[in-house]
Design an enzyme around this catalytic site. Structure first.
Site, short mmCIF file in Angstrom:
data_model
loop_
_atom_site.label_atom_id
_atom_site.label_comp_id
_atom_site.label_asym_id
_atom_site.label_seq_id
_atom_site.Cartn_x
_atom_site.Cartn_y
_atom_site.Cartn_z
CE1 TYR A 82 -3.43 2.79 0.83
CE2 TYR A 82 -2.12 3.20 2.81
CZ TYR A 82 -3.13 3.58 1.94
OH TYR A 82 -3.84 4.73 2.17
CD1 TRP B 68 -3.47 1.74 6.05
CD2 TRP B 68 -5.52 2.50 6.49
NE1 TRP B 68 -4.06 2.09 4.85
CE2 TRP B 68 -5.31 2.56 5.09
CE3 TRP B 68 -6.74 2.93 7.01
CZ2 TRP B 68 -6.29 3.02 4.21
CZ3 TRP B 68 -7.71 3.40 6.12
CH2 TRP B 68 -7.48 3.44 4.75
CD GLU C 60 -7.65 7.60 6.05
OE1 GLU C 60 -7.53 7.42 7.28
OE2 GLU C 60 -6.70 7.43 5.25
#
Length: 221
Positions: free
Chosen positions: A46, A76, A68
């Site tokens: 990522y 995350w 988010e």
């Protein structure tokens, strides 16, 4: 065996960097990354291919805004692992499709064990889709978000120097809330701005610094 040893060494270095506040981690491929991107293959991919690259399309921005929001209070990497399921559950993050979600869809989402089943966040994702659609008559989501690009970007050398919010993220969060968006506090909005290249918070010696084409590698502006 040697690769396993190298992977463990990189993970140990990343953990040390996180706990001691040092800068980038020199990974086994010879590239420097921040500690959070050096310890997990999914996070590394990522970071290397997506994080910090400019996003201007409405669907892409809506997806990242929703993710988010769902990340709040979670790691995350958890969100990244669930991302394919999120995309399926939220109709490919089409704002028009999600804006039309009703009570049956909320029930379906709350029963979907593959995603984060948080009623407030699910309701916010639907409300935000409707806000995105409404915003089209006033320039659109991309124009709004990118209008808050600052004149300069941070130049962090260690993780402690990476801010968690900025005057621009505070102002953008306020503007988004005024327009009906939810789960868009200054910290969440700053994370979005980092993720889509509005600001560049790559560590100064990271191999990704300046690769967005928006900010120079060695200067703030």
């Amino acid at each position: 065996m040697q690769n396993d040893t190298q992977d463990r060494a990189t993970a140990d270095a990343a953990t040390t960097a996180l706990t001691t506040g040092s800068g980038s981690v020199l990974c086994e491929d010879g590239l420097r990354r921040p500690p959070w991107a050096a310890r997990d293959p999914l996070l590394r991919e990522y970071y290397d291919t997506e994080w910090g690259m400019p996003v201007h399309d409405e669907t892409g921005l809506y997806e990242r805004l929703v993710l988010e929001g769902f990340q709040s209070g979670l790691s995350w990497v958890t969100i990244l692992r669930k991302r394919p399921a999120f995309r399926e559950a939220f109709a490919g993050f089409s704002p028009d499709a999600v804006a039309a979600f009703g009570a049956d869809d909320v029930e379906r989402l709350m029963a979907d064990q593959r995603i984060v089943r948080n009623g407030r966040k699910i309701d916010a994702a639907i409300s935000n889709a409707r806000a995105v659609v409404e915003l089209r008559s006033d320039g659109g989501l991309a124009q709004l978000i990118w209008s808050y690009r600052p004149e300069a970007t941070p130049e962090p050398r260690v993780m402690e120097e990476v801010p968690t919010q900025s005057p621009e993220s505070v102002a953008l969060a306020k503007d988004l809330k005024r327009r009906g968006f939810r789960f868009v506090g200054p910290v969440t909005v700053f994370a979005l701005m980092e993720a889509i290249g509005v600001v560049d918070t790559h560590l100064m010696d990271s191999h990704r610094r300046g690769t967005s084409g928006i900010w120079a590698a060695g200067s703030a502006g």
